[in-house]
Enzyme design. Structure first.
Site, PDB file in Angstrom:
ATOM      1  N   ASP A 148      -8.132   3.479   1.412  1.00  0.00           N
ATOM      2  CA  ASP A 148      -7.223   3.863   2.331  1.00  0.00           C
ATOM      3  C   ASP A 148      -8.000   4.296   3.519  1.00  0.00           C
ATOM      4  O   ASP A 148      -8.710   5.263   3.367  1.00  0.00           O
ATOM      5  CB  ASP A 148      -6.049   4.835   1.958  1.00  0.00           C
ATOM      6  CG  ASP A 148      -5.039   5.147   2.891  1.00  0.00           C
ATOM      7  OD1 ASP A 148      -5.065   4.693   4.016  1.00  0.00           O
ATOM      8  OD2 ASP A 148      -3.973   5.768   2.313  1.00  0.00           O
ATOM      9  N   ARG A 186      -3.361  -0.763   5.578  1.00  0.00           N
ATOM     10  CA  ARG A 186      -4.052  -1.732   4.541  1.00  0.00           C
ATOM     11  C   ARG A 186      -2.962  -2.789   4.400  1.00  0.00           C
ATOM     12  O   ARG A 186      -2.955  -4.103   4.581  1.00  0.00           O
ATOM     13  CB  ARG A 186      -4.287  -1.385   3.305  1.00  0.00           C
ATOM     14  CG  ARG A 186      -5.283  -0.305   3.500  1.00  0.00           C
ATOM     15  CD  ARG A 186      -5.670   0.404   1.806  1.00  0.00           C
ATOM     16  NE  ARG A 186      -4.576   1.350   1.649  1.00  0.00           N
ATOM     17  CZ  ARG A 186      -4.380   1.949   0.571  1.00  0.00           C
ATOM     18  NH1 ARG A 186      -5.269   1.882  -0.662  1.00  0.00           N
ATOM     19  NH2 ARG A 186      -3.352   2.587   0.204  1.00  0.00           N
ATOM     20  N   CYS A 224       1.025  -1.305   0.048  1.00  0.00           N
ATOM     21  CA  CYS A 224       0.077  -0.027  -0.248  1.00  0.00           C
ATOM     22  C   CYS A 224       0.856   1.313   0.055  1.00  0.00           C
ATOM     23  O   CYS A 224       1.855   1.295  -0.293  1.00  0.00           O
ATOM     24  CB  CYS A 224      -1.059  -0.038   1.310  1.00  0.00           C
ATOM     25  SG  CYS A 224      -0.294   0.084   2.797  1.00  0.00           S
TER      26      CYS A 224
END
Length: 156
Positions: free
Chosen positions: A122, A15, A9
């Site tokens: 996100d 994440r 990420c």
């Protein structure tokens, strides 16, 4: 030789640490090695975001010992599969690839996991509930991915 999978990420604190922890829990470590990284170096050496640690702990996973690191071109050589959480990180990784073999290693996590949702959003700037949603999106994808690489049973 085990399959090496990298979760990527932006900052490697929300994440991708969740994806690393979730997939690691679903596979046999002798068959699949899982790691994570971020395309930006904002948080190098830091643990995951406390909200990621909290949601993982809620589901019996401890990701608190992970540390953020930056994705490098060496990762394109070292890993068999590289899962990006969103289109921006996917494009960044592809830009670093030196040939078609490296490009072929890069996939979108949710698409390879059979989801109709394309990107893992996100949750960093959103409410804590966003981390819960992200956990479940990643968990579902990792269940499908684990089925491809190991025979270890997992919970649905």
């Amino acid at each position: 030789m085990p399959t090496r999978i990298l979760m990527v990420c932006l900052g490697n604190i929300c994440r991708s640490p969740l994806a690393e922890g979730i997939l690691r829990d679903k596979v046999d470590p002798d068959v699949v090695i899982v790691d994570s990284a971020g395309t930006a170096g904002y948080h190098i050496g830091n643990p995951p975001d406390p909200r990621s640690i909290s949601v993982a702990r809620k589901y019996g996973l401890d990701i608190s010992q992970q540390r953020s690191r930056k994705f490098t071109s060496v990762d394109l050589e070292a890993f068999d599969i590289i899962y990006a959480m969103d289109h921006s990180n996917y494009a960044h990784i592809l830009d670093m690839a030196r040939d078609e073999t490296e490009m072929g290693k890069v996939k979108m996590l949710l698409q390879d996991g059979g989801s109709k949702t394309v990107e893992v959003p996100d949750p960093y700037y959103g409410p804590e509930g966003g981390f819960e949603r992200v956990f479940h999106l990643i968990d579902k994808a990792c269940t499908a991915i684990a089925a491809k690489y190991t025979e270890k049973p997992w919970d649905e």
